[in-house]
Write an enzyme that holds these catalytic residues in place. Structure first.
Site, short mmCIF file in Angstrom:
data_model
loop_
_atom_site.label_atom_id
_atom_site.label_comp_id
_atom_site.label_asym_id
_atom_site.label_seq_id
_atom_site.Cartn_x
_atom_site.Cartn_y
_atom_site.Cartn_z
N SER A 117 -18.71 0.66 27.77
CA SER A 117 -19.83 1.08 26.92
C SER A 117 -21.08 0.29 27.30
O SER A 117 -21.52 0.34 28.45
CB SER A 117 -19.45 0.90 25.45
N ASP A 151 -16.93 7.47 25.53
CA ASP A 151 -16.98 6.02 25.35
C ASP A 151 -15.62 5.37 25.55
O ASP A 151 -14.61 5.80 24.97
CB ASP A 151 -17.49 5.71 23.95
#
Length: 864
Positions: free
Chosen positions: A346, A491
């Site tokens: 991320s 993600d």
């Protein structure tokens, strides 16, 4: 460690150079190519590859005419299309309706695990009860942490201890911080703890005994090299190597236990420090000593690398909290301790991409407050992103992020190209949109042609913030195309924030440095017995934070919270907002061998989705350095040994060995014989009736440099030998029925002599010129169904002539065996220097105990 003269340090946070963005390398170069952006936008707009292409029959209506089709897709993975079809359908024949019903598959509206009236009846009451209890536990946990905070701040930190602690936190360089840490340790009496060897969390006696033996053997071996000692020094080098192989392992005798570095602010036990220095000196001596050959050094370094493992830097996600990673990376880089394996997820993937695509010289100029001028991912005003979020379900635009992210990834570099440029192994965690597909750890091994900026964007695609994106790969022409059938990814923190298992699988990582900044778990980080470089504040670092009762209550509440979160996940009680199971963001492993937790402030939560200013980035870099400095001593002791092993592996790597592949057991070929070369050699052999040697330039290094076996090699090819032509099919067939072909009649003195290579491969038997009849062959083949698998022997112990092709004999009826590493298999069998063969009559070794290996080393014993 860091250079005391600060020659290896980059610009400090407070220097004028660190605030001038024009000093940044390539600050005005975006690197992105317009064609790459267009290819990415085209891949995003294209539909994903279907599991089954519609056939022509699927596109025909009941009358047999082709019907118009329209492609419908969802705006994102958590906002499905609900399109109501209105209007009455035309009446269709009864048989057509029945046929359509047969073709239509039964669809289920509910998951199989959620069927039954009890689930629907108990689900919501149980969910309310569990959530209510979690709220009560959370409030109790906050109260416990508040009690511990008050206890530490207003009871233990007072007087001189508080003044020394404030001095420690005000330092701006690592050298000054070390001095302040030593003063605090001296005041708390930690120097006396360092001098004592005994400690419950490692085996001090074993560590001291091994250290003294290493030192003694190393000194004897050094004296032998200098000529001041007799031949006993040769044995010392062998003993030293054996001892190093036994003790250079991950956490040997517990000397790498983090508790050894959690009792002081800087340093560890003097015995542990001496042991690390002695092991490092021993390995340097072994890899530089002329008493060991190059092959021995290569095998030793490879074995030590496997046992000791490698170190990785893991950067967690956390939106703009990830900018704290810049400070941790700067502290490691200035101290020359930045690992070669870096992984990011991320927000941490963006920082990892910068570290993995720039050299050390470039990074020292980039990890400064002026870097904030290049961070413009959240620069759009609310008037732009709010309508986009309402229309597409995402605040940010994927194509715009690709253009802004490309600078941190240095353009459209792939993972393989980044590794070739910097020598660092970059890893990025991505989660597929399909909830059943496992995550991927993209690196130069698993996805070498994948473009880094696409993986970084995919790893940051949090539902509601950024829609899932398509990974891109670079083809041979340098153009970008969708990766993995155009499937979309999102993600990585949703499932695997810290991919320790994958790192251990791919790169043998067993020592991890985790920089953890996730805001949702920041509150729950608590080390009841202190952490590396941060001992407990009271009882001179020997007690429990908040007392034993306070730490016990904190531990119980945290474990109970974890238990009820698992209950919600396994019973599937939680709703799935945005189509995502959010339970994994709480139930992962978020720590490593060393976990660095930068101290955040409340304003970070307010700016969680906004770009940092220079002032804010300067504070985050400095806080990251303060959090990393207490860990550097532990990391330096680990890297001191690991660096020596890795340097030895590089120094002993074969010259023609590619850098990107692991070092094989044997060196690769310098060149390969072509068909013309083979024909020329055969013609020379036929013309001269003598064996022809292969030119040295065509030999492999392994054949030239392989050590000679203790047993002599097999008998060479006879001097005068007329090479026979390969028998035709008619000759083979006639020989099969014991028919003598006129051209194949030979006297007993003209027995065909096989070459040494053929003997080693086991292709010839005792009498290669004669074969048995069909009846004998069928009898031998059918015997496997009822005969004993062991070969029968005659009265003198010789093997039966019906031996298989896996056995090889020489002219004296001896089994040829040239492997020098195999011990005798039967009692009474000894190795002799008289020849390569073991007499069967004397040793009683059965022919089935040996089989052909197919290489130049000869026959190997058959595995039982």
């Amino acid at each position: 460690m860091a250079d005391p003269k600060k020659a290896t340090d980059g610009p400090s946070v407070s220097s004028a150079e660190a605030w001038d963005f024009t000093k940044l390398p390539d600050w005005n170069h975006d690197f992105i190519e317009p064609d790459d952006v267009l290819a990415f936008a085209s891949a995003l707009s294209a539909p994903e590859a279907p599991t089954r292409s519609p056939s022509e029959a699927d596109l025909l209506d009941a009358s047999g005419k082709r019907q118009d089709t329209e492609f419908i897709t969802a705006l994102n993975d958590w906002r499905p299309v609900h399109q109501r079809v209105r209007g009455s359908e035309k009446k269709k024949p009864a048989h057509a309706s029945k046929q359509k019903k047969k073709q239509r598959k039964a669809r289920r509206g509910k998951d199989e695990t959620r069927e039954g009236w009890t689930y629907n009846l108990v689900k919501y009451p149980l969910l309310v009860i569990v959530l209510g209890w979690i709220v009560v536990l959370g409030a109790s946990y906050l109260a416990t942490r508040f009690y511990i905070y008050v206890y530490e701040q207003y009871i233990t930190w007072r007087g001189a201890r508080q003044r020394l602690r404030d001095t420690l936190r005000q330092q701006t360089s690592f050298e000054d911080w070390v001095k302040a840490a030593k003063d605090l340790d001296r005041h708390l009496g930690n120097d006396q703890w360092k001098e004592e060897d005994e400690y419950a969390y490692y085996d001090s006696k074993t560590v001291r005994r091994v250290m003294e033996q290493l030192r003694s053997l190393r000194l004897r071996a050094e004296q032998c090299e200098s000529g001041s000692q007799d031949d006993s020094g040769h044995k010392a080098i062998e003993d030293l190597r054996s001892l190093a192989e036994a003790c250079v392992k991950n956490n040997f005798a517990g000397y790498e236990n983090p508790r050894l570095y959690s009792e002081t602010y800087y340093g560890t036990k003097d015995l542990v420090q001496e042991y690390v220095e002695e092991v490092s000196a021993t390995l340097k001596f072994l890899h530089s000593s002329p008493q060991l050959g190059q092959d021995e050094k290569r095998r030793l370094s490879k074995q030590l690398s496997t046992n000791f493992g490698r170190t990785a830097l893991c950067l967690s996600g956390g939106a703009t909290f990830a900018y704290y990673h810049f400070g941790i990376a700067k502290a490691l880089l200035d101290a020359d301790l930045l690992p070669s394996i870096i992984t990011g997820t991320s927000g941490g993937a963006l920082v990892a991409a910068l570290l993995g695509t720039r050299t050390d010289t470039e990074l020292k100029k980039l990890l400064v407050p002026a870097l904030a001028q290049r961070i413009r991912a959240c620069s759009e005003p609310i008037s732009i992103w709010l309508p986009r979020w309402w229309r597409t379900g995402a605040r940010f635009d994927s194509v715009d992020w690709a253009q802004r992210c490309s600078w941190f990834c240095r353009g459209s570099l792939t993972f393989l190209e980044a590794y070739q440029r910097t020598g660092r192994i970059l890893n990025v965690t991505c989660v597929p949109s399909d909830p059943h597909t496992p995550t991927i750890l993209a690196n130069y091994l698993t996805a070498p042609d994948c473009v880094i900026w696409s993986a970084v964007i995919a790893s940051a695609a949090v539902p509601g913030v950024l829609n899932p994106v398509v990974l891109m790969r670079k083809n041979k022409d340098g153009k970008l195309e969708p990766y993995s059938f155009g499937h979309k990814w999102k993600d990585g923190s949703l499932r695997t924030d810290i991919p320790l298992k994958a790192l251990n699988l791919h790169f043998n990582v067993n020592f991890s440095i985790v920089s953890q900044v996730n805001p949702h778990i920041n509150l729950f980080f608590f080390s009841s017995r202190g952490s590396v470089g941060r001992p407990v504040t009271h009882r001179r670092g020997r007690g429990w934070r908040g007392g034993f009762l306070g730490s016990a209550v904190e531990q119980y509440l945290k474990l109970d919270l974890n238990k009820w979160l698992k209950v919600l996940r396994h019973l599937e009680l939680l709703p799935r907002p945005m189509g995502q199971d959010w339970s994994e963001i709480w139930l992962q492993r978020f720590s490593g061998t060393i976990t660095v937790w930068p101290k955040s402030v409340l304003s970070d939560y307010y700016h969680i989705l906004s770009d940092p200013s220079m002032q804010r980035l300067a504070r985050m870099i400095h806080v990251g350095q303060l959090a990393a400095w207490p860990k550097l001593k532990f990391i330096s002791n680990r890297m001191a040994i690991e660096r020596v092993i890795e340097e030895a592996r590089e120094a002993t790597r074969p010259a023609n060995q590619p850098l990107l592949t692991p070092a094989p057991e044997e060196k690769t070929l310098r060149s390969v014989l072509s068909e013309d070369d083979l024909q020329d050699l055969l013609e020379k052999a036929r013309a001269s009736h003598q064996p022809v040697e292969v030119p040295a330039s065509l030999l492999t290094p392994s054949a030239q440099e392989r050590p000679q076996p203790r047993w002599p090699s097999p008998r060479p090819y006879p001097e005068h030998h007329e090479r026979a032509d390969s028998p035709s099919f008619s000759k083979r067939l006639s020989g099969w029925f014991n028919l003598q072909h006129p051209s194949s009649q030979r006297s007993s003195q003209e027995t065909l002599h096989p070459t040494a290579a053929e003997l080693r491969r086991g292709r010839f038997r005792k009498n290669a010129a004669r074969r048995g009849s069909v009846i004998e062959e069928l009898k031998r083949q059918s015997g496997v169904f009822w005969d004993d698998p062991d070969l029968e022997t005659d009265g003198e112990g010789t093997a039966d002539e019906t031996a298989t092709d896996d056995e090889a004999y020489d002219d004296d009826n001896h089994i040829i065996h040239s492997d020098d590493d195999v011990a005798p298999f039967e009692s009474g069998v000894e190795r002799t220097n008289g020849g390569p063969a073991i007499p069967i009559e004397k040793e009683g070794v059965k022919a089935k105990d040996f089989e052909a290996d197919g290489n130049e080393e000869g026959l190997l014993p058959r595995r039982r």
